[in-house]
Design an enzyme around this catalytic site. Sequence first.
Site, short mmCIF file in Angstrom:
data_model
loop_
_atom_site.label_atom_id
_atom_site.label_comp_id
_atom_site.label_asym_id
_atom_site.label_seq_id
_atom_site.Cartn_x
_atom_site.Cartn_y
_atom_site.Cartn_z
N LYS A 1 10.76 57.50 -11.20
CA LYS A 1 9.75 58.14 -10.34
C LYS A 1 8.45 58.41 -11.11
O LYS A 1 7.37 58.10 -10.64
CB LYS A 1 10.26 59.49 -9.78
CG LYS A 1 11.56 59.41 -9.00
CD LYS A 1 11.92 60.74 -8.37
CE LYS A 1 12.12 61.89 -9.33
NZ LYS A 1 13.27 61.78 -10.24
N ARG B 1 12.94 69.19 -3.33
CA ARG B 1 14.26 68.90 -3.89
C ARG B 1 15.37 69.60 -3.11
O ARG B 1 16.55 69.41 -3.42
CB ARG B 1 14.30 69.41 -5.31
CG ARG B 1 14.53 68.33 -6.37
CD ARG B 1 14.28 68.97 -7.65
NE ARG B 1 14.74 68.41 -8.85
CZ ARG B 1 13.94 67.90 -9.79
NH1 ARG B 1 12.66 67.78 -9.59
NH2 ARG B 1 14.44 67.52 -10.93
N ARG C 1 13.85 65.54 -24.20
CA ARG C 1 13.99 66.83 -23.50
C ARG C 1 15.37 67.45 -23.66
O ARG C 1 16.37 66.75 -23.65
CB ARG C 1 13.69 66.63 -22.01
CG ARG C 1 12.23 66.55 -21.69
CD ARG C 1 11.95 66.05 -20.29
NE ARG C 1 12.82 66.59 -19.25
CZ ARG C 1 12.70 66.27 -17.97
NH1 ARG C 1 11.76 65.45 -17.58
NH2 ARG C 1 13.51 66.79 -17.08
N ARG D 1 15.33 57.97 -23.07
CA ARG D 1 13.99 58.39 -22.59
C ARG D 1 13.30 59.28 -23.62
O ARG D 1 13.91 60.19 -24.17
CB ARG D 1 14.14 59.15 -21.27
CG ARG D 1 12.81 59.68 -20.76
CD ARG D 1 12.84 59.94 -19.31
NE ARG D 1 13.44 61.23 -18.97
CZ ARG D 1 13.40 61.74 -17.75
NH1 ARG D 1 12.83 61.06 -16.77
NH2 ARG D 1 13.95 62.90 -17.49
N ARG E 1 22.83 67.54 -13.51
CA ARG E 1 21.63 67.39 -12.68
C ARG E 1 21.87 66.34 -11.59
O ARG E 1 21.35 66.46 -10.48
CB ARG E 1 20.42 67.01 -13.55
CG ARG E 1 19.92 68.19 -14.38
CD ARG E 1 19.01 67.75 -15.50
NE ARG E 1 17.75 67.22 -15.02
CZ ARG E 1 16.97 66.40 -15.73
NH1 ARG E 1 17.31 66.04 -16.93
NH2 ARG E 1 15.84 65.96 -15.21
P1 AMP Z 1 12.20 67.00 -13.54
O1 AMP Z 1 11.19 66.78 -14.62
O2 AMP Z 1 11.67 66.63 -12.19
O3 AMP Z 1 13.51 66.36 -13.85
O4 AMP Z 1 12.47 68.58 -13.48
C1 AMP Z 1 12.96 69.29 -14.61
C2 AMP Z 1 13.52 70.62 -14.17
O5 AMP Z 1 12.48 71.40 -13.55
C3 AMP Z 1 14.62 70.57 -13.11
O6 AMP Z 1 15.89 70.32 -13.67
C4 AMP Z 1 14.51 71.96 -12.50
O7 AMP Z 1 15.03 72.95 -13.36
C5 AMP Z 1 13.00 72.17 -12.47
N1 AMP Z 1 12.39 71.64 -11.21
C6 AMP Z 1 11.44 70.67 -11.10
N2 AMP Z 1 11.12 70.47 -9.81
C7 AMP Z 1 11.87 71.30 -9.08
C8 AMP Z 1 12.01 71.55 -7.68
N3 AMP Z 1 11.29 70.87 -6.77
N4 AMP Z 1 12.90 72.50 -7.28
C9 AMP Z 1 13.64 73.20 -8.19
N5 AMP Z 1 13.57 73.01 -9.52
C10 AMP Z 1 12.69 72.07 -9.98
#
Ligand code: AMP
Length: 216
Positions: A14, A92, A159, A131, A170
Amino acid sequence: MKIFVFLGPAGSGKGTQAQYLKNQYGFYHLSTGDMLREEVSSESELGLKVKSVMKSGNLVTDEIILNIIEKNIASLVNDKDCVGIVFDGFPRTSAQAVNFDSMLSKLGLAVDHTFLFDLSLESSLDRIAGRRIDSRNNDVYHVKSKPAPDAVRPYLIHRDDDQPDKITYRYKLYQEQTQPLVDFYKDRLITINCELSINEIHSQFDKQIQSFEQKV
Ligand code: AMP
C-alpha cells in the site's frame, strides 16, 4: 479531488503504491501509521499515549484516529494543488469507515475508489521480514526486492511491530477488523494482484487513472 482508500495487510504494498501516486500524479499520501510514528518519535502527548499500543501491534482507538483525520482533511481538500488523497491504512474498522463517510459528505466528497491489496499471511511474513523504512521520509525498501541506495542505508530502520509474532497478530486483527470493509466498499472496490511486481502494479494504476480520466 479523488478520494482513494487502500485496504490490505502489512506488506501488501500500500505504502509503495501510494508513494507512486504521489510522485507520478500529485496525490497526497495520508498514512495514519506514518502520522502516529511521527507523534511517537517527537514524544508528543499523543505519541506517548499510543507508543505501547503500536509496539504491541494493536489498533489505536477509533476516537484518536478519527481526530487525526478530522484535523488534517479540511486543509487537504482546500489545497488547489492536491489532485486527490490516498488514505493508506485508514479506515481500518467499521466505525472508522462510517464516520469517515459522514466527515467526507460534510465536505461534499465521498470515497471514489477502494483498492484491495490482497495478500496471504505467508506472503505478509515473507515481505515484512525484509522491509526497511527510511526514518527521514518513510520511504519503503526491501532487502531483496527493493534494496536502498548506499546513501540511504544509515537511515534505515526495522520497525518494532515488523517482527514475525507481531505480523501474525496484526494479520489476525486485519482479518477481524478491516476485512469486513471489503463488503462496506463493494460498489467501488478494485482488487490489486499483489503477486505482481512493483512496476507491474504501477502500470495497473496508470491504466486505472487513465480510465478514470476518460470517464470525467
Ligand atoms: P501501519 O503503518 O499502517 O501498519 O500502522 C502501524 C500501527 O499504527 C498499527 O498497527 C496501529 O497500531 C496504528 N494504526 C495506524 N492506522 C490505524 C488505524 N486506522 N486505526 C487504528 N490503528 C491504526
